[in-house]
Design a protein around this motif. Structure first.
Motif, PDB file in Angstrom:
ATOM      1  N   MET A  13       0.832  -1.197   0.000  1.00 52.39           N
ATOM      2  CA  MET A  13       0.000   0.000   0.000  1.00 52.39           C
ATOM      3  C   MET A  13       0.870   1.253   0.000  1.00 52.39           C
ATOM      4  O   MET A  13       0.620   2.194  -0.757  1.00 52.39           O
ATOM      5  N   ALA A  14       1.905   1.266   0.822  1.00 52.22           N
ATOM      6  CA  ALA A  14       2.800   2.425   0.885  1.00 52.22           C
ATOM      7  C   ALA A  14       3.505   2.647  -0.452  1.00 52.22           C
ATOM      8  O   ALA A  14       3.755   3.792  -0.843  1.00 52.22           O
ATOM      9  N   PRO A  19      -4.400  -0.117  -3.527  1.00 53.22           N
ATOM     10  CA  PRO A  19      -5.072   1.172  -3.323  1.00 53.22           C
ATOM     11  C   PRO A  19      -5.216   1.501  -1.840  1.00 53.22           C
ATOM     12  O   PRO A  19      -5.330   0.594  -1.012  1.00 53.22           O
ATOM     13  N   PRO A  20      -5.215   2.792  -1.523  1.00 51.80           N
ATOM     14  CA  PRO A  20      -5.440   3.194  -0.133  1.00 51.80           C
ATOM     15  C   PRO A  20      -6.909   3.003   0.233  1.00 51.80           C
ATOM     16  O   PRO A  20      -7.768   2.892  -0.656  1.00 51.80           O
ATOM     17  N   PRO A  21      -7.218   2.974   1.519  1.00 47.05           N
ATOM     18  CA  PRO A  21      -8.624   2.884   1.912  1.00 47.05           C
ATOM     19  C   PRO A  21      -9.357   4.174   1.539  1.00 47.05           C
ATOM     20  O   PRO A  21      -8.742   5.243   1.441  1.00 47.05           O
ATOM     21  N   ARG A  30      -1.914   9.772   3.228  1.00 47.96           N
ATOM     22  CA  ARG A  30      -1.354   8.580   2.587  1.00 47.96           C
ATOM     23  C   ARG A  30      -0.355   7.881   3.502  1.00 47.96           C
ATOM     24  O   ARG A  30       0.380   8.515   4.248  1.00 47.96           O
ATOM     25  N   LEU A  31      -0.360   6.560   3.375  1.00 49.06           N
ATOM     26  CA  LEU A  31       0.617   5.732   4.053  1.00 49.06           C
ATOM     27  C   LEU A  31       1.922   5.838   3.275  1.00 49.06           C
ATOM     28  O   LEU A  31       1.939   5.615   2.065  1.00 49.06           O
ATOM     29  N   VAL A  32       3.005   6.209   3.956  1.00 54.58           N
ATOM     30  CA  VAL A  32       4.278   6.395   3.259  1.00 54.58           C
ATOM     31  C   VAL A  32       5.353   5.409   3.700  1.00 54.58           C
ATOM     32  O   VAL A  32       6.371   5.265   3.023  1.00 54.58           O
ATOM     33  N   GLU A  33       5.139   4.727   4.817  1.00 55.31           N
ATOM     34  CA  GLU A  33       6.145   3.788   5.307  1.00 55.31           C
ATOM     35  C   GLU A  33       5.495   2.771   6.222  1.00 55.31           C
ATOM     36  O   GLU A  33       4.600   3.112   7.001  1.00 55.31           O
ATOM     37  N   ALA A  34       5.948   1.536   6.117  1.00 55.83           N
ATOM     38  CA  ALA A  34       5.477   0.484   7.020  1.00 55.83           C
ATOM     39  C   ALA A  34       6.631  -0.457   7.324  1.00 55.83           C
ATOM     40  O   ALA A  34       7.269  -0.983   6.409  1.00 55.83           O
ATOM     41  N   THR A  35       6.900  -0.614   8.601  1.00 58.88           N
ATOM     42  CA  THR A  35       7.863  -1.602   9.065  1.00 58.88           C
ATOM     43  C   THR A  35       7.171  -2.376  10.182  1.00 58.88           C
ATOM     44  O   THR A  35       6.090  -1.977  10.640  1.00 58.88           O
ATOM     45  N   ARG A  38       5.199  -0.561  13.044  1.00 60.09           N
ATOM     46  CA  ARG A  38       5.247   0.894  12.810  1.00 60.09           C
ATOM     47  C   ARG A  38       4.612   1.242  11.466  1.00 60.09           C
ATOM     48  O   ARG A  38       4.852   0.558  10.473  1.00 60.09           O
ATOM     49  N   ALA A  39       3.818   2.306  11.447  1.00 56.10           N
ATOM     50  CA  ALA A  39       3.220   2.813  10.211  1.00 56.10           C
ATOM     51  C   ALA A  39       3.306   4.342  10.224  1.00 56.10           C
ATOM     52  O   ALA A  39       3.059   4.971  11.251  1.00 56.10           O
ATOM     53  N   VAL A  40       3.657   4.923   9.082  1.00 53.88           N
ATOM     54  CA  VAL A  40       3.821   6.368   8.977  1.00 53.88           C
ATOM     55  C   VAL A  40       2.899   6.902   7.883  1.00 53.88           C
ATOM     56  O   VAL A  40       2.929   6.422   6.747  1.00 53.88           O
ATOM     57  N   PHE A  41       2.106   7.899   8.246  1.00 57.21           N
ATOM     58  CA  PHE A  41       1.230   8.584   7.304  1.00 57.21           C
ATOM     59  C   PHE A  41       1.700  10.024   7.159  1.00 57.21           C
ATOM     60  O   PHE A  41       2.328  10.574   8.060  1.00 57.21           O
TER      61      PHE A  41
END
Length: 141
Positions: A13-14, A19-21, A30-35, A38-41
């Motif tokens: 998604m990132a 597609p984003p929700p 928008r979601l820009v990072e996922a580890t 951890r999730a970064v919008f």
């Protein structure tokens, strides 16, 4: 996609591969990072986010935090599970306006329980100033 982990799904998604929700499209974040854990919008506050007193409605920051905290939890899942936000607590420390610029919201998992998980999030402006912070409790269904 059923064979992908939660982390793999969020990373797709990132990257724009999924597609984003709809809520993200509606509010312009928008979601820009996922580890793992951890999730970064990110979001740029706009006039359509304003409330009647001339600042961005607190609901934008709360929605960013709820999304970041929830998807941070999803990144810890090895297989799809149903879940929902059970409780959310937020503190707002700085008003957002169109002059704020892009804000980042980092959600992270505090406790990835089997039935109940806890998470936290921070919304910061581009200068690293805290705008909001919060916690949530997630119920695993």
């Amino acid at each position: 996609m059923a064979d992908l982990s939660g982390l793999e799904l969020m990373q797709k998604m990132a990257a724009g591969e999924l597609p984003p929700p709809p809520i993200a499209q509606t509010l312009g974040f928008r979601l820009v990072e996922a580890t793992r854990g951890r999730a970064v919008f990110e979001c740029e506050p706009a006039e359509f986010h304003y409330n009647p007193i001339g600042v961005v409605h607190a609901g934008l920051a709360l929605t960013l935090m709820d999304s970041a905290m929830g998807l941070a939890f999803v990144t810890t899942l090895d297989e799809p599970l149903g879940w929902t936000t059970l409780e959310v607590k937020a503190n707002f420390t700085r008003a957002l306006t169109v002059d704020t610029g892009v804000v980042h919201c980092v959600g992270s998992v505090i406790h990835p329980g089997r039935r109940v998980a806890t998470t936290e999030a921070r919304v910061e402006d581009s200068d690293g100033r805290l705008c909001a912070h919060g916690t949530s409790t997630i119920l695993v269904l």
